[in-house]
Design an enzyme around this catalytic site. Structure first.
Site, PDB file in Angstrom:
ATOM      1  N   TYR A 196      -1.701   0.109  10.251  1.00  0.00           N
ATOM      2  CA  TYR A 196      -1.999  -0.586   8.990  1.00  0.00           C
ATOM      3  C   TYR A 196      -0.783  -0.517   8.059  1.00  0.00           C
ATOM      4  CZ  TYR A 196      -3.794  -1.184   4.240  1.00  0.00           C
ATOM      5  OH  TYR A 196      -3.955  -1.569   2.931  1.00  0.00           O
ATOM      6  N   THR A 214       0.818  -1.208   0.000  1.00  0.00           N
ATOM      7  CA  THR A 214       0.000   0.000   0.000  1.00  0.00           C
ATOM      8  C   THR A 214       0.854   1.261   0.000  1.00  0.00           C
ATOM      9  OG1 THR A 214      -1.464   1.309   1.425  1.00  0.00           O
ATOM     10  CG2 THR A 214      -0.111  -0.313   2.530  1.00  0.00           C
TER      11      THR A 214
HETATM   12  N1  LIG Z   1      -8.755  -0.928  -1.299  1.00  0.00           N
HETATM   13  C1  LIG Z   1      -7.675  -0.162  -1.343  1.00  0.00           C
HETATM   14  O1  LIG Z   1      -7.752   1.042  -1.679  1.00  0.00           O
HETATM   15  C2  LIG Z   1      -6.317  -0.733  -0.989  1.00  0.00           C
HETATM   16  C3  LIG Z   1      -5.217   0.118  -1.058  1.00  0.00           C
HETATM   17  C4  LIG Z   1      -3.969  -0.388  -0.760  1.00  0.00           C
HETATM   18  C5  LIG Z   1      -3.797  -1.733  -0.445  1.00  0.00           C
HETATM   19  N2  LIG Z   1      -4.882  -2.554  -0.368  1.00  0.00           N
HETATM   20  C6  LIG Z   1      -4.650  -3.967  -0.035  1.00  0.00           C
HETATM   21  O2  LIG Z   1      -5.297  -4.784  -0.991  1.00  0.00           O
HETATM   22  C7  LIG Z   1      -5.708  -6.012  -0.395  1.00  0.00           C
HETATM   23  C8  LIG Z   1      -7.173  -6.266  -0.712  1.00  0.00           C
HETATM   24  O3  LIG Z   1      -7.944  -5.207  -0.189  1.00  0.00           O
HETATM   25  P1  LIG Z   1      -9.488  -5.020  -0.528  1.00  0.00           P
HETATM   26  O4  LIG Z   1      -9.744  -3.569  -0.655  1.00  0.00           O
HETATM   27  O5  LIG Z   1      -9.871  -5.936  -1.630  1.00  0.00           O
HETATM   28  O6  LIG Z   1     -10.137  -5.491   0.843  1.00  0.00           O
HETATM   29  P2  LIG Z   1     -11.275  -6.589   1.148  1.00  0.00           P
HETATM   30  O7  LIG Z   1     -11.559  -6.471   2.593  1.00  0.00           O
HETATM   31  O8  LIG Z   1     -12.389  -6.460   0.189  1.00  0.00           O
HETATM   32  O9  LIG Z   1     -10.512  -7.950   0.837  1.00  0.00           O
HETATM   33  C9  LIG Z   1      -9.729  -8.656   1.793  1.00  0.00           C
HETATM   34  C10 LIG Z   1     -10.147 -10.118   1.722  1.00  0.00           C
HETATM   35  O10 LIG Z   1      -9.300 -10.878   2.580  1.00  0.00           O
HETATM   36  C11 LIG Z   1     -10.113 -11.759   3.359  1.00  0.00           C
HETATM   37  N3  LIG Z   1      -9.350 -12.043   4.586  1.00  0.00           N
HETATM   38  C12 LIG Z   1      -8.959 -11.165   5.543  1.00  0.00           C
HETATM   39  N4  LIG Z   1      -8.230 -11.789   6.472  1.00  0.00           N
HETATM   40  C13 LIG Z   1      -8.158 -13.106   6.101  1.00  0.00           C
HETATM   41  C14 LIG Z   1      -7.537 -14.260   6.660  1.00  0.00           C
HETATM   42  N5  LIG Z   1      -6.854 -14.211   7.806  1.00  0.00           N
HETATM   43  N6  LIG Z   1      -7.664 -15.432   6.008  1.00  0.00           N
HETATM   44  C15 LIG Z   1      -8.365 -15.516   4.848  1.00  0.00           C
HETATM   45  N7  LIG Z   1      -8.977 -14.458   4.279  1.00  0.00           N
HETATM   46  C16 LIG Z   1      -8.867 -13.266   4.906  1.00  0.00           C
HETATM   47  C17 LIG Z   1     -11.422 -11.026   3.561  1.00  0.00           C
HETATM   48  O11 LIG Z   1     -12.518 -11.865   3.851  1.00  0.00           O
HETATM   49  C18 LIG Z   1     -11.581 -10.345   2.195  1.00  0.00           C
HETATM   50  O12 LIG Z   1     -12.257 -11.180   1.273  1.00  0.00           O
HETATM   51  C19 LIG Z   1      -5.402  -5.883   1.096  1.00  0.00           C
HETATM   52  O13 LIG Z   1      -4.188  -6.547   1.362  1.00  0.00           O
HETATM   53  C20 LIG Z   1      -5.257  -4.388   1.294  1.00  0.00           C
HETATM   54  O14 LIG Z   1      -4.400  -4.087   2.356  1.00  0.00           O
HETATM   55  C21 LIG Z   1      -6.144  -2.095  -0.626  1.00  0.00           C
HETATM   56  O1  LIG Z   2     -16.197  10.142   3.388  1.00  0.00           O
HETATM   57  C1  LIG Z   2     -15.064  10.541   3.069  1.00  0.00           C
HETATM   58  C2  LIG Z   2     -13.994   9.645   2.848  1.00  0.00           C
HETATM   59  C3  LIG Z   2     -12.752  10.168   2.529  1.00  0.00           C
HETATM   60  N1  LIG Z   2     -12.582  11.515   2.395  1.00  0.00           N
HETATM   61  C4  LIG Z   2     -11.261  12.043   1.993  1.00  0.00           C
HETATM   62  O2  LIG Z   2     -10.895  11.434   0.776  1.00  0.00           O
HETATM   63  C5  LIG Z   2      -9.478  11.243   0.714  1.00  0.00           C
HETATM   64  C6  LIG Z   2      -9.205   9.765   0.456  1.00  0.00           C
HETATM   65  O3  LIG Z   2      -9.627   9.014   1.601  1.00  0.00           O
HETATM   66  P1  LIG Z   2      -9.893   7.435   1.540  1.00  0.00           P
HETATM   67  O4  LIG Z   2     -10.724   7.100   0.361  1.00  0.00           O
HETATM   68  O5  LIG Z   2     -10.360   7.012   2.887  1.00  0.00           O
HETATM   69  O6  LIG Z   2      -8.445   6.835   1.239  1.00  0.00           O
HETATM   70  P2  LIG Z   2      -7.037   7.090   1.990  1.00  0.00           P
HETATM   71  O7  LIG Z   2      -7.235   7.581   3.357  1.00  0.00           O
HETATM   72  O8  LIG Z   2      -6.198   7.893   1.049  1.00  0.00           O
HETATM   73  O9  LIG Z   2      -6.451   5.617   2.153  1.00  0.00           O
HETATM   74  C7  LIG Z   2      -6.735   4.592   1.234  1.00  0.00           C
HETATM   75  O10 LIG Z   2      -5.707   4.504   0.312  1.00  0.00           O
HETATM   76  C8  LIG Z   2      -4.485   3.987   0.828  1.00  0.00           C
HETATM   77  C9  LIG Z   2      -3.478   3.976  -0.273  1.00  0.00           C
HETATM   78  O11 LIG Z   2      -3.070   5.266  -0.567  1.00  0.00           O
HETATM   79  C10 LIG Z   2      -4.755   2.597   1.326  1.00  0.00           C
HETATM   80  O12 LIG Z   2      -3.571   2.039   1.773  1.00  0.00           O
HETATM   81  C11 LIG Z   2      -5.758   2.621   2.423  1.00  0.00           C
HETATM   82  O13 LIG Z   2      -6.067   1.288   2.759  1.00  0.00           O
HETATM   83  C12 LIG Z   2      -7.004   3.293   2.001  1.00  0.00           C
HETATM   84  O14 LIG Z   2      -7.793   3.549   3.146  1.00  0.00           O
HETATM   85  C13 LIG Z   2      -8.936  11.757   2.054  1.00  0.00           C
HETATM   86  O15 LIG Z   2      -8.501  13.070   1.880  1.00  0.00           O
HETATM   87  C14 LIG Z   2     -10.161  11.742   2.988  1.00  0.00           C
HETATM   88  O16 LIG Z   2     -10.129  12.697   3.992  1.00  0.00           O
HETATM   89  C15 LIG Z   2     -13.627  12.400   2.598  1.00  0.00           C
HETATM   90  O17 LIG Z   2     -13.455  13.608   2.500  1.00  0.00           O
HETATM   91  N2  LIG Z   2     -14.841  11.865   2.924  1.00  0.00           N
END
Ligand SMILES: NC(=O)c1ccc[n+]([C@@H]2O[C@H](COP(=O)([O-])OP(=O)(O)OC[C@H]3O[C@@H](n4cnc5c(N)ncnc54)[C@H](O)[C@@H]3O)[C@@H](O)[C@H]2O)c1
Ligand SMILES: O=c1ccn([C@@H]2O[C@H](COP(=O)(O)OP(=O)(O)O[C@H]3O[C@H](CO)[C@@H](O)[C@H](O)[C@H]3O)[C@@H](O)[C@H]2O)c(=O)[nH]1
Length: 334
Positions: free
Chosen positions: A141, A117
């Site tokens: 995190y 991330t």
């Molecule tokens: N969504 C974002 O913006 C974002 C940004 C940066 C990194 N990531 C990373 O991407 C990955 C996927 O995130 P996502 O947004 O799809 O989240 P998500 O919560 O939709 O997916 C995570 C999945 O992992 C499963 N899981 C969690 N713990 C587990 C365990 N111990 N054993 C088996 N399954 C387990 C959950 O049930 C879920 O299906 C994560 O590693 C997250 O840290 C997401």
């Molecule tokens: O209801 C909301 C939600 C978010 N924000 C703003 O939108 C921006 C983005 O926020 P958000 O969508 O929560 O993402 P981040 O805080 O940037 O973090 C995300 O993006 C990261 C990667 O950059 C990931 O690692 C994290 O898991 C994920 O939470 C920020 O300025 C927040 O303050 C609002 O103003 N209103």
């Protein structure tokens, strides 16, 4: 034929990646404990419900499915929760990753793709990060993911394994054909939350902070469509299968949008005004974070197909309509 193990494949990003793998003919097995994922999001792949930290279970799956590579998505992902319950994050994101690596070691698996991330960078001086920018996470995190990165690099340095670490920036959007999407309950991510408001699930959308040193005073982020991110995983897998070196790569488009621009895009897609509430800054937020993503393009030959905020938002909103049971134009959003 060998299989790819996708942990967390029932979640948002994992399920989109599984779908692309299956569509191109890879054999896939998913392990997911369904803590935030959905069984129905896994289509065309084998599914095992369980914990990725369960060494006996994972070892059985690796052997039974003749796994040759692992894509590790499973994690807890809510930043504020990591602050209030850090041990939960170190346990699931770091401890369970250690167990998974131990299983890979035992089974002789030598290819590993890790979901990291942009949160590993914390606050950078210019609001821009390349892969050599110092990592200074500002929440558990981000630290839990950085610790996993370190563990993975140390293990790979023994010569036992090669990895691609993908550092995602802000992931958004859904399958343009509307088959799967972003269903996470109690979502906190901006585009998801704004779309929930647009379909009537929330009374308003809050903007956290209008006094940042940015062009319109609101936070700026690099939003990458989940389909482009999934495609990067397939290229990373091909890279490792072709004998490629270990890589750490930012995943973003290299430019950003402000929170206000995102909210306006959601209103445009919805075709009606949104009820916007301006609030003080959210604790722990940084003003701006944009990826330098040249390395991803150069190393993997990756090119984005969805680098368009309106398109990202339309696919996200379309899915939100489906979740809300409204009629929607899934097939036409792309
Ligand atoms: N969504 C974002 O913006 C974002 C940004 C940066 C990194 N990531 C990373 O991407 C990955 C996927 O995130 P996502 O947004 O799809 O989240 P998500 O919560 O939709 O997916 C995570 C999945 O992992 C499963 N899981 C969690 N713990 C587990 C365990 N111990 N054993 C088996 N399954 C387990 C959950 O049930 C879920 O299906 C994560 O590693 C997250 O840290 C997401
Ligand atoms: O209801 C909301 C939600 C978010 N924000 C703003 O939108 C921006 C983005 O926020 P958000 O969508 O929560 O993402 P981040 O805080 O940037 O973090 C995300 O993006 C990261 C990667 O950059 C990931 O690692 C994290 O898991 C994920 O939470 C920020 O300025 C927040 O303050 C609002 O103003 N209103």
């Amino acid at each position: 034929m060998n299989s790819v193990l996708v942990t967390g494949g029932a979640g948002y990003i994992g399920s989109h990646t599984v779908q692309q793998l299956v569509e191109r003919g890879d054999r896939v097995v998913v392990i997911d404990n369904l803590s935030t994922g959905f069984r129905e999001a896994v289509r065309g792949a084998s599914f095992v419900e369980g914990n990725v930290g369960d060494i006996e279970l994972v070892s059985r799956v690796l052997e039974a499915h003749r796994v040759d590579a692992v894509l590790h998505f499973a994690a807890h992902t809510v930043v504020p929760e990591s602050v209030s319950d850090p041990l939960k994050y170190y346990g699931n994101n770091t401890g369970n990753t250690r167990n998974l690596l131990a299983c890979c070691a035992r089974a002789g698996i030598d290819k590993f793709i890790f979901s990291s991330t942009a949160a590993v960078y914390g606050s950078t001086e210019a609001g821009v990060a390349d892969e050599d920018t110092p990592t200074r996470p500002i929440n558990p995190y981000g630290t839990s993911k950085l610790m996993s990165e370190t563990m993975l690099r140390d293990w790979c340095a023994t010569g036992a394994m090669r990895h691609v670490i993908l550092r995602y920036f802000n992931v958004a959007g859904c399958d343009p054909l509307g088959r799967i999407g972003h269903s996470t309950p109690q979502a906190t991510l901006l585009i998801k939350v704004a779309c929930e408001h647009a379909v009537g699930k929330r009374p308003s959308i809050s903007i956290y902070g209008t006094d940042y040193d940015t062009p319109d005073g609101t936070g700026v982020r690099d939003f990458i469509h989940v389909e482009d991110l999934a495609a990067a995983h397939l290229r990373a897998l091909d890279h490792l299968r072709a004998g490629g070196d270990c890589l750490t790569l930012n995943c973003g488009y290299g430019h950003g949008y402000s929170v206000r621009e995102v909210v306006e895009a959601v209103a445009r897609a919805a075709g009606h005004r949104l009820n916007v509430v301006e609030l003080p800054r959210r604790p722990g937020d940084i003003p701006k974070l944009i990826a330098r993503s040249d390395r991803l393009r150069e190393a993997l030959g990756w090119e984005p197909c969805y680098d368009d905020l309106d398109l990202i938002v339309r696919t996200a909103l379309s899915w939100e309509h489906r979740l809300a049971g409204n009629s929607f134009r899934a097939a036409s959003v792309a």
